[in-house]
Design an enzyme around this catalytic site. Sequence first.
Site, PDB file in Angstrom:
ATOM      1  N   GLU A  97      17.620 -11.343 -54.052  1.00 23.12           N
ATOM      2  CA  GLU A  97      16.668 -12.029 -53.195  1.00 23.12           C
ATOM      3  C   GLU A  97      15.646 -11.060 -52.621  1.00 23.12           C
ATOM      4  OE1 GLU A  97      18.928 -15.944 -51.589  1.00 23.12           O
ATOM      5  OE2 GLU A  97      19.292 -14.134 -50.450  1.00 23.12           O
ATOM      6  N   CYS A 110      10.558  -7.821 -47.820  1.00 22.22           N
ATOM      7  CA  CYS A 110      11.857  -7.157 -47.778  1.00 22.22           C
ATOM      8  C   CYS A 110      12.405  -7.151 -49.202  1.00 22.22           C
ATOM      9  CB  CYS A 110      12.760  -7.929 -46.810  1.00 22.22           C
ATOM     10  SG  CYS A 110      14.370  -7.201 -46.628  1.00 22.22           S
ATOM     11  N   CYS A 117      26.097  -4.498 -53.254  1.00 19.87           N
ATOM     12  CA  CYS A 117      26.083  -3.203 -52.585  1.00 19.87           C
ATOM     13  C   CYS A 117      27.495  -2.656 -52.589  1.00 19.87           C
ATOM     14  CB  CYS A 117      25.583  -3.370 -51.147  1.00 19.87           C
ATOM     15  SG  CYS A 117      25.345  -1.789 -50.291  1.00 19.87           S
ATOM     16  N   CYS A 121      29.598  -2.521 -45.641  1.00 21.00           N
ATOM     17  CA  CYS A 121      29.454  -2.587 -44.183  1.00 21.00           C
ATOM     18  C   CYS A 121      30.053  -3.935 -43.754  1.00 21.00           C
ATOM     19  CB  CYS A 121      27.990  -2.487 -43.773  1.00 21.00           C
ATOM     20  SG  CYS A 121      27.261  -0.905 -44.254  1.00 21.00           S
ATOM     21  N   CYS A 124      27.829  -7.178 -42.913  1.00 25.35           N
ATOM     22  CA  CYS A 124      26.697  -7.499 -43.792  1.00 25.35           C
ATOM     23  C   CYS A 124      27.145  -8.450 -44.892  1.00 25.35           C
ATOM     24  CB  CYS A 124      26.146  -6.205 -44.393  1.00 25.35           C
ATOM     25  SG  CYS A 124      24.814  -6.496 -45.581  1.00 25.35           S
ATOM     26  N   CYS A 352      17.798 -10.468 -41.862  1.00 25.24           N
ATOM     27  CA  CYS A 352      18.514  -9.234 -42.184  1.00 25.24           C
ATOM     28  C   CYS A 352      19.983  -9.500 -42.393  1.00 25.24           C
ATOM     29  CB  CYS A 352      18.451  -8.284 -40.993  1.00 25.24           C
ATOM     30  SG  CYS A 352      17.063  -7.252 -40.993  1.00 25.24           S
TER      31      CYS A 352
HETATM   32  N1  SAH Z   1      21.646  -0.471 -47.210  1.00 23.61           N
HETATM   33  C1  SAH Z   1      20.504  -0.284 -46.397  1.00 23.61           C
HETATM   34  C2  SAH Z   1      19.486  -1.411 -46.419  1.00 23.61           C
HETATM   35  C3  SAH Z   1      19.982  -2.834 -46.348  1.00 23.61           C
HETATM   36  S1  SAH Z   1      20.276  -3.723 -44.879  1.00 23.61           S
HETATM   37  C4  SAH Z   1      20.920  -0.004 -44.973  1.00 23.61           C
HETATM   38  O1  SAH Z   1      22.098  -0.099 -44.672  1.00 23.61           O
HETATM   39  O2  SAH Z   1      20.074   0.368 -44.160  1.00 23.61           O
HETATM   40  C5  SAH Z   1      18.920  -3.714 -43.814  1.00 23.61           C
HETATM   41  C6  SAH Z   1      19.360  -3.732 -42.346  1.00 23.61           C
HETATM   42  O3  SAH Z   1      19.987  -4.978 -41.957  1.00 23.61           O
HETATM   43  C7  SAH Z   1      20.380  -2.656 -42.045  1.00 23.61           C
HETATM   44  O4  SAH Z   1      20.085  -2.031 -40.839  1.00 23.61           O
HETATM   45  C8  SAH Z   1      21.652  -3.450 -41.943  1.00 23.61           C
HETATM   46  O5  SAH Z   1      22.644  -2.770 -41.260  1.00 23.61           O
HETATM   47  C9  SAH Z   1      21.165  -4.695 -41.249  1.00 23.61           C
HETATM   48  N2  SAH Z   1      22.106  -5.820 -41.349  1.00 23.61           N
HETATM   49  C10 SAH Z   1      23.042  -6.027 -42.300  1.00 23.61           C
HETATM   50  N3  SAH Z   1      23.724  -7.173 -42.062  1.00 23.61           N
HETATM   51  C11 SAH Z   1      23.211  -7.696 -40.922  1.00 23.61           C
HETATM   52  C12 SAH Z   1      23.473  -8.880 -40.189  1.00 23.61           C
HETATM   53  N4  SAH Z   1      24.394  -9.752 -40.580  1.00 23.61           N
HETATM   54  N5  SAH Z   1      22.742  -9.113 -39.076  1.00 23.61           N
HETATM   55  C13 SAH Z   1      21.773  -8.254 -38.706  1.00 23.61           C
HETATM   56  N6  SAH Z   1      21.481  -7.122 -39.364  1.00 23.61           N
HETATM   57  C14 SAH Z   1      22.184  -6.834 -40.465  1.00 23.61           C
END
Ligand code: SAH
Length: 389
Positions: A97, A110, A117, A121, A124, A352
Amino acid sequence: MTDAITKQNLLDLDREGLERFFADTLGEKRYRAHQVMKWIHHRHVTDFNDMTDLGKALREKLGAHAEVRVPQIQFEKPSTDGTHKWLLAMDGSNAIESVFIPDKGRGTLCVSSQVGCGLACTFCSTGTQGFNRNLSTAEIIGQVWVAAKHLGNVPHKQRKLTNVVMMGMGEPLLNFDNVVRAMSIMRDDLGFGLANKRVTLSTAGMVPMIDRLGEESDVSLAVSLHAANDELRTELVPLNKKYPIAELMAACERYVRRKPRASITFEYTLMKGVNDQPVHARQLAKLMRAFDNAVQMKDAGKVNLIPFNPFPGTRFERSDEHDIRAFQKSLLDAQVLTMVRRTRGDDIDAACGQLKGQVMDRTRRQAEFRKRLASQSQSQDPEATDAAA
Ligand code: SAH
């Protein structure tokens, strides 16, 4: 007919690569490469026959050796607030996406860097889907191409797409070469012509690759911090076990030192009762002040607070508005530049951490997450969580 598989997809090449392809493979002058780049990226033309300032012989040669293969749109969804989300087919079974978010005077795309991935995390959505593969340069820049075409973007004129953030699915620094090449096309005048600081790479903290990025590229850097103490950060971002906060901050210092006037944005997703308490704000303020002091620059570290965006099956919740405000105030009082990123595209799950796509998982993570989800709620159909948003 020439077999399509042997053809070079020109979207995989940045200016240098394309010049080399024209010189070495086609035996043509390098400036021809520039004409073709403009056709592709400025005018969104993919058929060599329509590139009218190229001679017929060159057009035929190009047709025999090359192609411009852009991602196919599987699905697209506009939001009521102007946000637009694309589900792009990456091959037979995978899809990723990308999301366009218009805001006062600017428009941010974005972009995803991987199918799924590998970092897992815990808060996420992409992290629950496991991992399939890295995206090619063509698949990364193709996302920008699709959006720019849809928006009728014309470089150097008034344009809707002004910024790109590598904050979609995946960890961009684990797909280093393809991401750096795609970002170079984004910033090239013959490509999308975005200013360096309008292209941002966000990383969960791949320390050695932050150093390499500092050496090889010149984009804005965002670092996903989410906690200022190692115990909590490891719970949220398992990569922290390998590269703990002190090492991460040292890499950030080296990055900023290499680039005069550069600053780093530290992303901090606020989760209710997890990392949003006054003690966490104090720890973060201390870390940011230490960072500014180490590089001897005010506001070298900026904080971007992201209210958590929920997704099906997650155990986390968004912080209360009152706590978000208090957290921001506490940082501002400590002289730390702090913004709250307001969620857009809520109605299309485009915020995000909500990007899902379709990941043919090569790890066991997706299956494990679905099993957990099913046992949490017998009434909920686990398959429902797998539907493309
Ligand atoms: N892998 C990279 C880029 C992808 S995520 C990274 O970790 O930076 C982009 C941003 O969204 C990151 O800061 C991530 O931690 C945040 N993010 C991920 N899941 C989220 C969620 N459920 N709510 C808000 N932010 C989130």
